[in-house]
Write an enzyme that holds these catalytic residues in place. Structure first.
Site, short mmCIF file in Angstrom:
data_model
loop_
_atom_site.label_atom_id
_atom_site.label_comp_id
_atom_site.label_asym_id
_atom_site.label_seq_id
_atom_site.Cartn_x
_atom_site.Cartn_y
_atom_site.Cartn_z
N ARG A 175 21.46 18.91 63.11
CA ARG A 175 20.29 19.46 62.65
C ARG A 175 20.40 19.68 61.05
O ARG A 175 22.10 20.09 60.69
CB ARG A 175 20.93 21.25 62.97
CG ARG A 175 20.11 22.44 63.18
CD ARG A 175 18.60 21.87 63.91
NE ARG A 175 17.93 22.68 63.87
CZ ARG A 175 16.51 23.61 64.06
NH1 ARG A 175 15.80 22.21 64.02
NH2 ARG A 175 14.97 24.45 63.89
N SER A 235 18.26 26.63 66.77
CA SER A 235 16.63 25.88 66.98
C SER A 235 16.68 26.03 69.00
O SER A 235 17.31 26.68 69.44
CB SER A 235 17.26 23.64 67.11
OG SER A 235 16.01 22.78 68.44
N ASP A 239 12.41 27.27 60.60
CA ASP A 239 12.72 28.20 61.64
C ASP A 239 13.88 29.28 61.31
O ASP A 239 14.37 29.62 62.54
CB ASP A 239 13.97 26.29 62.35
CG ASP A 239 12.56 26.15 63.84
OD1 ASP A 239 11.49 26.28 63.88
OD2 ASP A 239 13.10 25.31 63.97
N THR A 271 8.31 17.47 68.75
CA THR A 271 9.43 17.36 68.33
C THR A 271 9.27 15.85 69.48
O THR A 271 8.40 15.94 70.08
CB THR A 271 10.38 18.30 69.55
OG1 THR A 271 10.29 19.30 68.42
CG2 THR A 271 11.65 17.61 69.28
#
Length: 560
Positions: A98, A442, A413, A371
């Site tokens: 990430r 996430s 996010d 995504t």
């Protein structure tokens, strides 16, 4: 009688699915190896690596780099993601690659002098960009599990970028929308053109050059040297925060996956900073308290119960989940059966829980939507489930000048202000506040299932906040409603995330006017959408692999 109706219904679903295919066939049955991804060329790259004798890890790396070329809205080297991996002897691991907040990030960096959020600053500016993790992640996967030489895994993506490739109709449409909006700032990039049509070829020489550096120098080809200097220059000229120090200090992390059980199946999924594994565990454990099979697929009772479960889980997400390196995430308590029994006891079969009346559970502690996902099983029995993203479609829309790759907008996010929704409408608090070097929370949920100690299913999906509920429903479809994998991934879906207080439903469900009337009568607020997630999955039945690629996109199964 109930079983007869179920058989008739599944037959009708199967018939509807087969009538609405976009490309080729979504299901293939083979006995050796399989790749299911969002793009035909990427799936082909992956299966060719497996044919050369590569394993699932090798194919994972090759598919990731290929998607960075042919699927620019989400495939990336300028973003990040998560991997869940199972070896053929049953050893499971998960990799967190990430993105991270730059070292000079501050808690209130998206607020003005009056502490109000500056619109779109966390989405469409250079301040929206987190330190990319994809390249480091792929290097890490290769070092731990790879079999073929690194150069062979990156070369197919270089060939696609150098020699060009034809656009599908969906990809041409997406690039046209991108170039008419945020992509218009990148007129010097290989992606820019006034208008694309299906079958047009696209060439990406700048991206090819960057991939060659990664091929020849692995991690150093991205996090230092020429590429790193171009990325940092892009930042410094436009008010961004990423520095050479940020790039040099970035490292992906192997973490213990989240392990849980549902009706005899072992569920292996991603741990924080993904919320996926914990919320999926919560949803499945609460679902065990209700006879979903008897309720029936997409019945009033099943949709009511499942959306109430989803609300309760997302309320916990908002308060208790974040980067475990910065926040004491109460993982065991959140997945405790007694706690989840108390949560599910709140569900009333005759009335709806208002989101305003739902709060996160309290513990005694000291403390896109763009995504893409792909699922791979090799002939040796290794399995890979990887979800990766730039966050929004084409991320921030910013392409590194000279390097040719898109950058993420993952900083959105974070909880940029307590209670302020991100682009997916998700809200959060202290656990997910902005901090230097912190990974943002996430929803990505790469997942693998076992049955009786054997590999059973590999699955995942894009879709921002709807990722977790799509995985939840796909598993329920297979285990509780006896669907095959093609039916399970292509069935219409619904979603609730606590706030906004509404059920999002695909329009196919709206065809049942009686169901819709009943949901409204229970005070469910409904929001109909054309399409939701694209689930890609593989199921093993005996010595056969069965692939399901979602009809909602160009997703395709490749196998041998």
């Amino acid at each position: 009688m109930i079983n007869i109706f179920r058989i008739i219904f599944l037959f009708l679903i199967s018939s509807c699915i087969s009538c609405s295919q976009n490309i080729n066939t979504t299901k293939k049955v083979d006995s050796k190896a399989m790749v299911v991804s969002a793009h035909p060329l990427a799936s082909e790259v992956g299966i060719n690596i497996l044919k050369k004798g590569g394993n699932a890890a090798d194919a994972t790396i090759a598919v990731q780099f290929a998607l960075a070329v042919v699927y620019p809205s989400a495939g990336n080297i300028g973003g990040g993601g998560f991997l869940v991996y199972r070896t053929n002897d049953g050893v499971c691991s998960s990799l967190d690659f990430r993105e991270k907040a730059p070292l000079t990030s501050t808690r209130n960096m998206y607020l003005d002098s009056t502490n109000k959020v500056v619109k779109d600053l966390s989405l469409y500016s250079h301040l929206a960009i987190g330190v990319p993790g994809t390249v480091d992640g792929m290097v890490n996967i290769h070092e731990k599990h790879g079999k073929l030489p690194w150069e062979e895994l990156v070369q197919p993506a270089i060939d696609l970028a150098t020699n060009g490739f034809e656009l599908t109709r969906l990809e041409a449409d997406k690039l046209n929308r991108f170039n008419k909006t945020k992509g218009s700032i990148n007129k010097n990039s290989g992606y820019y053109k006034e208008n694309y049509s299906e079958g047009d070829s696209i060439f990406l020489p700048q991206l090819s050059k960057t991939l060659i550096l990664i091929r020849d120098h692995k991690r150093a080809g991205f996090y230092s040297g020429e590429t790193a200097k171009m990325l940092v220059k892009e930042m410094s000229l436009n008010g961004g925060k990423i520095t050479l120090q940020d790039l040099d200090s970035y490292h992906s992390i192997w973490r213990d996956p989240i392990i849980s059980f549902y009706k005899g199946y072992k569920i292996i999924s991603m741990s924080p900073p993904s919320s996926g594994g914990i919320l999926l565990t919560q949803m499945l454990k609460m679902a065990e308290n209700f006879p979903l099979r008897d309720f029936g697929f997409h019945s009033l009772k099943s949709i009511h119960v499942m959306t109430e479960i989803e609300k309760l889980s997302f309320a916990d997400r908002a308060k208790h989940l974040g980067d475990p390196d910065f926040y004491n995430v109460p993982e065991k308590l959140l997945m405790n059966s007694s706690y989840l029994q108390k949560r599910s006891d709140k569900i009333n079969m005759d009335s709806t829980l208002l989101s305003s009346d739902i709060y996160a559970g309290e513990f005694n502690l000291k403390e896109s939507e763009e995504t893409t996902h792909f699922s791979i099983v090799d002939e040796y029995g290794n399995a890979s489930s990887l979800t990766t993203t730039l966050n929004g479609s084409f991320g921030s829309g910013i392409i590194v000048d000279g390097a040719g790759f898109l950058l993420n907008n993952e900083m959105d996010d974070f909880s940029i202000q307590p209670g302020y929704p991100n682009m997916y409408g998700l809200i959060g608090g202290e656990a997910n506040a902005v901090e230097p070097s912190k990974r943002m929370l996430s929803s990505m949920t790469p997942t693998i299932l076992e049955k009786d100690g054997n590999l059973f299913m590999v699955l995942g999906t894009p879709g921002g906040s709807t990722i977790i509920t799509a995985i939840f429903q796909t598993i329920i479809n297979v285990i509780d409603y006896d669907m095959n994998i093609e039916q399970a991934v292509n069935s219409p879906r619904f979603h609730h995330q606590w706030y906004p207080d509404e059920i999002k439903l695909e329009k196919e469900i709206a065809k049942d006017s009686n169901l819709i009337s009943q949901l409204k009568a229970m005070n469910h607020q409904l929001n109909f959408v054309n399409s939701m997630n694209r689930v890609d999955a593989v199921i093993r039945k005996g010595n056969k692999l069965i692939g399901g690629a979602d009809r909602r996109g160009d997703d395709i199964v490749s196998s041998y």
